[in-house]
Design a protein around this motif. Structure first.
Motif, PDB file in Angstrom:
ATOM      1  N   ILE A  97      37.748  53.434  44.881  1.00 49.98           N
ATOM      2  CA  ILE A  97      36.411  52.866  44.716  1.00 49.98           C
ATOM      3  C   ILE A  97      36.404  51.758  43.664  1.00 49.98           C
ATOM      4  CG2 ILE A  97      34.057  53.373  43.980  1.00 49.98           C
ATOM      5  CD1 ILE A  97      34.431  56.154  45.214  1.00 49.98           C
ATOM      6  N   LEU A  98      37.062  52.001  42.549  1.00 50.87           N
ATOM      7  CA  LEU A  98      37.093  51.013  41.469  1.00 50.87           C
ATOM      8  C   LEU A  98      38.240  50.013  41.657  1.00 50.87           C
ATOM      9  CD1 LEU A  98      35.994  50.066  38.725  1.00 50.87           C
ATOM     10  CD2 LEU A  98      37.558  51.683  37.644  1.00 50.87           C
ATOM     11  N   THR A  99      39.403  50.514  41.998  1.00 47.74           N
ATOM     12  CA  THR A  99      40.593  49.656  42.017  1.00 47.74           C
ATOM     13  C   THR A  99      40.586  48.633  43.146  1.00 47.74           C
ATOM     14  OG1 THR A  99      41.833  51.302  43.284  1.00 47.74           O
ATOM     15  CG2 THR A  99      42.035  51.378  40.881  1.00 47.74           C
ATOM     16  N   GLN A 100      39.868  48.884  44.219  1.00 44.05           N
ATOM     17  CA  GLN A 100      39.855  47.905  45.320  1.00 44.05           C
ATOM     18  C   GLN A 100      39.148  46.610  44.934  1.00 44.05           C
ATOM     19  OE1 GLN A 100      37.957  49.704  48.676  1.00 44.05           O
ATOM     20  NE2 GLN A 100      35.989  49.945  47.663  1.00 44.05           N
ATOM     21  N   ARG A 101      38.389  46.636  43.856  1.00 45.77           N
ATOM     22  CA  ARG A 101      37.694  45.438  43.384  1.00 45.77           C
ATOM     23  C   ARG A 101      38.513  44.661  42.345  1.00 45.77           C
ATOM     24  NH1 ARG A 101      33.322  46.806  45.980  1.00 45.77           N
ATOM     25  NH2 ARG A 101      31.972  48.538  45.605  1.00 45.77           N
ATOM     26  N   PHE A 102      39.661  45.218  41.943  1.00 48.41           N
ATOM     27  CA  PHE A 102      40.500  44.544  40.945  1.00 48.41           C
ATOM     28  C   PHE A 102      41.167  43.311  41.558  1.00 48.41           C
ATOM     29  CE2 PHE A 102      41.464  48.602  38.299  1.00 48.41           C
ATOM     30  CZ  PHE A 102      40.194  48.554  37.758  1.00 48.41           C
ATOM     31  N   PRO A 103      41.474  42.324  40.714  1.00 53.53           N
ATOM     32  CA  PRO A 103      42.258  41.178  41.201  1.00 53.53           C
ATOM     33  C   PRO A 103      43.640  41.640  41.674  1.00 53.53           C
ATOM     34  CG  PRO A 103      41.357  40.746  39.000  1.00 53.53           C
ATOM     35  CD  PRO A 103      41.072  42.183  39.321  1.00 53.53           C
ATOM     36  N   ASP A 104      44.264  40.801  42.517  1.00 57.63           N
ATOM     37  CA  ASP A 104      45.557  41.144  43.113  1.00 57.63           C
ATOM     38  C   ASP A 104      46.613  41.462  42.064  1.00 57.63           C
ATOM     39  OD1 ASP A 104      47.224  41.474  45.445  1.00 57.63           O
ATOM     40  OD2 ASP A 104      48.232  39.630  44.784  1.00 57.63           O
ATOM     41  N   MET A 105      46.635  40.714  40.973  1.00 59.18           N
ATOM     42  CA  MET A 105      47.644  40.921  39.915  1.00 59.18           C
ATOM     43  C   MET A 105      47.512  42.315  39.299  1.00 59.18           C
ATOM     44  SD  MET A 105      50.073  39.395  38.325  1.00 59.18           S
ATOM     45  CE  MET A 105      50.259  37.991  37.289  1.00 59.18           C
ATOM     46  N   ILE A 106      46.296  42.754  39.038  1.00 55.43           N
ATOM     47  CA  ILE A 106      46.076  44.079  38.446  1.00 55.43           C
ATOM     48  C   ILE A 106      46.401  45.166  39.471  1.00 55.43           C
ATOM     49  CG2 ILE A 106      44.333  45.642  37.501  1.00 55.43           C
ATOM     50  CD1 ILE A 106      43.046  43.199  36.184  1.00 55.43           C
ATOM     51  N   SER A 107      46.015  44.950  40.720  1.00 56.20           N
ATOM     52  CA  SER A 107      46.322  45.933  41.768  1.00 56.20           C
ATOM     53  C   SER A 107      47.824  46.115  41.930  1.00 56.20           C
ATOM     54  CB  SER A 107      45.718  45.488  43.101  1.00 56.20           C
ATOM     55  OG  SER A 107      44.319  45.524  43.033  1.00 56.20           O
ATOM     56  N   ARG A 108      48.559  44.998  41.893  1.00 53.31           N
ATOM     57  CA  ARG A 108      50.026  45.085  41.990  1.00 53.31           C
ATOM     58  C   ARG A 108      50.609  45.840  40.797  1.00 53.31           C
ATOM     59  NH1 ARG A 108      53.459  40.974  44.560  1.00 53.31           N
ATOM     60  NH2 ARG A 108      52.390  40.285  46.408  1.00 53.31           N
ATOM     61  N   GLY A 109      50.061  45.595  39.613  1.00 51.15           N
ATOM     62  CA  GLY A 109      50.526  46.295  38.414  1.00 51.15           C
ATOM     63  C   GLY A 109      50.278  47.788  38.498  1.00 51.15           C
ATOM     64  N   LEU A 110      49.091  48.166  38.964  1.00 54.19           N
ATOM     65  CA  LEU A 110      48.778  49.592  39.126  1.00 54.19           C
ATOM     66  C   LEU A 110      49.683  50.234  40.174  1.00 54.19           C
ATOM     67  CD1 LEU A 110      44.883  49.617  38.989  1.00 54.19           C
ATOM     68  CD2 LEU A 110      46.455  50.694  37.378  1.00 54.19           C
ATOM     69  N   ARG A 111      49.924  49.517  41.249  1.00 51.12           N
ATOM     70  CA  ARG A 111      50.810  50.029  42.300  1.00 51.12           C
ATOM     71  C   ARG A 111      52.220  50.228  41.747  1.00 51.12           C
ATOM     72  NH1 ARG A 111      50.625  45.996  46.229  1.00 51.12           N
ATOM     73  NH2 ARG A 111      48.431  46.482  46.422  1.00 51.12           N
TER      74      ARG A 111
END
Length: 194
Positions: A97-111
């Motif tokens: 719910i929250l992470t899908q709104r993150f920028p691509d760079m942050i999403s890649r870091g979390l992944r």
């Protein structure tokens, strides 16, 4: 390398599915045997056809001895057998719910962080299964009814755990390479739909 690990993961999942199918058949046969045994011991069967009831009971109809022990070991294997496919497809449960709104760079870091943590956890799980297997083998512990060595179940489960750990380490290394190079290495559709 990705096709190899995907094939390995799918193969383990097929083995896990086959194990579940065998366990379903085992439980059904055991339940039917238990019910048939109860019916043949009932007063009605003994009054109507005592000879037939005695003959069928003499065949050994009844629950499958040690069915709970076999189901316990088989389910453990099946769970571990499905982990590699779950890991390589990103099929673990997640709340986006929250992470899908993150920028691509942050999403890649979390992944990246998530995949490294999963790899570490799966390696520890495989290691602990190995140590548990050695302990059970050294103690000579067996199951109660079948007197099957307990370490067999550990060894069976460890195959899935090792495959999951290897796949998770591969995914983590590829995520690190993606972060270092800025390129997409793993397929874009790696993530499973939740």
């Amino acid at each position: 390398m990705y096709p190899f690990f995907l094939t390995l993961s799918r193969g383990m999942a097929w083995l896990g599915g086959a194990m579940l199918l065998v366990l379903i058949l085992l439980v059904c046969a055991s339940v039917l045997g238990r019910e048939a045994n109860g019916l043949l011991h009932a007063d009605a069967a003994q009054a109507l056809a005592p000879g037939l009831a005695a003959w069928v009971l003499g065949l050994g109809i009844g629950p499958i001895n040690g069915d709970f022990e076999l189901v316990e070991a088989g389910i453990a294997f099946a769970i571990f057998a499905f982990l590699p496919l779950c890991q390589i497809t990103g099929g673990h449960a997640s709340v986006d719910i929250l992470t899908q709104r993150f920028p691509d760079m942050i999403s890649r870091g979390l992944r990246l962080v998530t995949d490294i943590v999963f790899a570490a956890v799966l390696v520890v799980m495989a290691q602990q299964l190995w140590l548990g297997m050695l302990s059970k083998k050294a103690s000579g512990q067996t199951t109660f009814l079948l007197e099957m060595p307990v370490w067999w179940a550990y060894a069976l489960s460890m195959t899935g755990a090792v495959a999951a750990a290897v796949v998770a380490c591969y995914i983590a290394v590829e995520r690190l390479r993606e972060a270092a190079t800025g390129r997409t290495i793993l397929p874009v559709d790696l993530e499973a739909d939740h």
